[in-house]
Motif scaffolding. Structure first.
Motif, PDB file in Angstrom:
ATOM      1  N   THR A  26      44.559  44.873  55.567  1.00  0.00           N
ATOM      2  CA  THR A  26      43.485  44.106  54.274  1.00  0.00           C
ATOM      3  C   THR A  26      44.342  44.123  53.123  1.00  0.00           C
ATOM      4  O   THR A  26      44.676  45.192  52.745  1.00  0.00           O
ATOM      5  CB  THR A  26      42.343  44.365  54.891  1.00  0.00           C
ATOM      6  OG1 THR A  26      41.885  42.812  53.466  1.00  0.00           O
ATOM      7  CG2 THR A  26      41.899  45.307  53.688  1.00  0.00           C
ATOM      8  N   LYS A  27      44.792  43.088  52.385  1.00  0.00           N
ATOM      9  CA  LYS A  27      45.110  42.711  51.021  1.00  0.00           C
ATOM     10  C   LYS A  27      43.677  43.007  50.329  1.00  0.00           C
ATOM     11  O   LYS A  27      43.848  42.621  49.123  1.00  0.00           O
ATOM     12  CB  LYS A  27      45.620  41.426  50.828  1.00  0.00           C
ATOM     13  CG  LYS A  27      45.058  40.742  51.320  1.00  0.00           C
ATOM     14  CD  LYS A  27      46.030  39.355  51.120  1.00  0.00           C
ATOM     15  CE  LYS A  27      45.727  37.958  50.984  1.00  0.00           C
ATOM     16  NZ  LYS A  27      44.558  37.252  50.579  1.00  0.00           N
ATOM     17  N   ASP A  28      42.424  42.922  51.162  1.00  0.00           N
ATOM     18  CA  ASP A  28      41.617  42.661  50.299  1.00  0.00           C
ATOM     19  C   ASP A  28      40.835  44.180  49.316  1.00  0.00           C
ATOM     20  O   ASP A  28      39.767  43.965  50.060  1.00  0.00           O
ATOM     21  CB  ASP A  28      40.338  41.323  50.728  1.00  0.00           C
ATOM     22  CG  ASP A  28      41.192  40.045  50.945  1.00  0.00           C
ATOM     23  OD1 ASP A  28      42.347  39.813  50.487  1.00  0.00           O
ATOM     24  OD2 ASP A  28      40.974  39.388  51.984  1.00  0.00           O
ATOM     25  N   THR A  29      41.574  44.514  48.985  1.00  0.00           N
ATOM     26  CA  THR A  29      41.207  46.181  48.069  1.00  0.00           C
ATOM     27  C   THR A  29      40.490  46.124  47.143  1.00  0.00           C
ATOM     28  O   THR A  29      40.156  46.556  45.888  1.00  0.00           O
ATOM     29  CB  THR A  29      41.795  46.840  48.606  1.00  0.00           C
ATOM     30  OG1 THR A  29      43.182  46.624  48.130  1.00  0.00           O
ATOM     31  CG2 THR A  29      42.136  46.702  50.093  1.00  0.00           C
ATOM     32  N   HIS A  30      40.904  44.386  46.367  1.00  0.00           N
ATOM     33  CA  HIS A  30      39.764  44.334  44.536  1.00  0.00           C
ATOM     34  C   HIS A  30      38.380  45.670  44.310  1.00  0.00           C
ATOM     35  O   HIS A  30      37.654  44.390  45.672  1.00  0.00           O
ATOM     36  CB  HIS A  30      40.605  42.557  44.502  1.00  0.00           C
ATOM     37  CG  HIS A  30      39.733  42.534  42.333  1.00  0.00           C
ATOM     38  ND1 HIS A  30      40.378  43.253  41.462  1.00  0.00           N
ATOM     39  CD2 HIS A  30      38.764  42.192  42.081  1.00  0.00           C
ATOM     40  CE1 HIS A  30      39.810  43.402  40.989  1.00  0.00           C
ATOM     41  NE2 HIS A  30      39.239  42.472  40.583  1.00  0.00           N
TER      42      HIS A  30
END
Length: 278
Positions: free
Chosen positions: A205-209
């Motif tokens: 995933t790119k959603d790791t903020h």
């Protein structure tokens, strides 16, 4: 009994990290959250577009106001930005009787923006790490704090033990940046001789903020609730695993994690699970 925790960190206008992520995490884990704001950022999933630090006296005033009226069981630090703010935070913690302190040494945002002035790292080492119950750096942060390079599990342990020698009671080196590994493994060591590795499958995933903020906030909430450090560390790993696994798909960049996923996926049996090695 209502447990109280405090976050000392910057604001993230995108809601995925910083004060916002911390307070959401505290709420999800049944802990009353208080805060001291260190900076305002203009931020979204694409990056940090501006940083406006507060005056150190304003940070101190917020902390002192909370400590004067609440019994705070655990405190976490996030973005502190400057050496002056770090020194002000340390003085206020000493005055308050040194509640359990979790130091998340926030240095660089996901998009590359510096959230800690370069000269402030020395103040972090001298002023806050000696007060810390636990320090939670990722690999780049651990390299910066210890002056070492980390390429292996042995390197992670060396860095963790260097942090103990700086005065921290425990250290958790987060291994998410080791892209050569199939699993995401975090190393825990403490001054009592405990050593554990918490690992999980990597999630594509790119959603790791905000993962670092959320992990340390979950750790803080578990400690505020009375859990011992090793158990709190395992719980925090499960919390962040669920938050990453059950993504929200928000924004065009590095999206936020899902702070309510832990309970939606069944708490300690969060999707994917983790393994614990000693």
């Amino acid at each position: 009994m209502t447990h109280v925790a405090m976050t000392i960190a910057g604001s993230d206008s995108g809601g995925g990290a910083g004060i916002q992520a911390d307070l959401k995490t505290f709420q999800e884990l049944g802990v009353f959250g208080t805060s001291a704001l260190t900076a305002v950022t203009a931020q979204n999933t694409l990056g940090v577009h501006g940083v406006w630090p507060l005056d150190p006296e304003a940070v101190t005033a917020q902390m002192d106001a909370v400590f004067d009226d609440f019994r705070v069981s655990a405190v976490k630090t996030g973005m502190l930005f400057s050496s002056d703010i770090i020194r002000a935070v340390a003085r206020s913690l000493e005055k308050a009787g040194r509640p359990a302190l979790i130091v998340d040494p926030v240095m660089i945002a996901k998009g590359g923006a510096h959230l800690l002035q370069r000269e402030a790292a020395e103040a972090l080492v001298k002023e806050l790490i000696p007060l810390a119950a636990v320090v939670t750096p990722n690999i780049p942060e651990a390299e910066e704090l210890t002056g070492t390079e980390i390429h292996s599990e042995a390197d992670m342990e060396d860095a963790a033990r260097r942090l103990l020698r700086m005065g921290a009671r425990a250290a958790i080196i987060k291994g998410g940046h080791r892209t050569d590994e199939r699993r995401a493994s975090d190393l825990y060591v403490d001054a009592d001789g405990n050593r554990m590795i918490f690992s999980s499958e990597r999630i594509a995933t790119k959603d790791t903020h905000g993962t670092g903020c959320t992990f340390s906030a979950a750790l803080t909430a578990f400690l505020a609730s009375g859990k011992e450090l090793p158990e709190a560390a395992e719980g925090a790993k499960r919390f962040i695993l669920a938050a990453i696994a059950d993504g929200l798909g928000l924004g065009a960049g590095h999206g936020p994690t899902n702070h309510w996923a832990y309970h939606r996926l069944g708490g300690m049996s969060a999707k994917g699970g983790i393994s614990v090695e000693t």
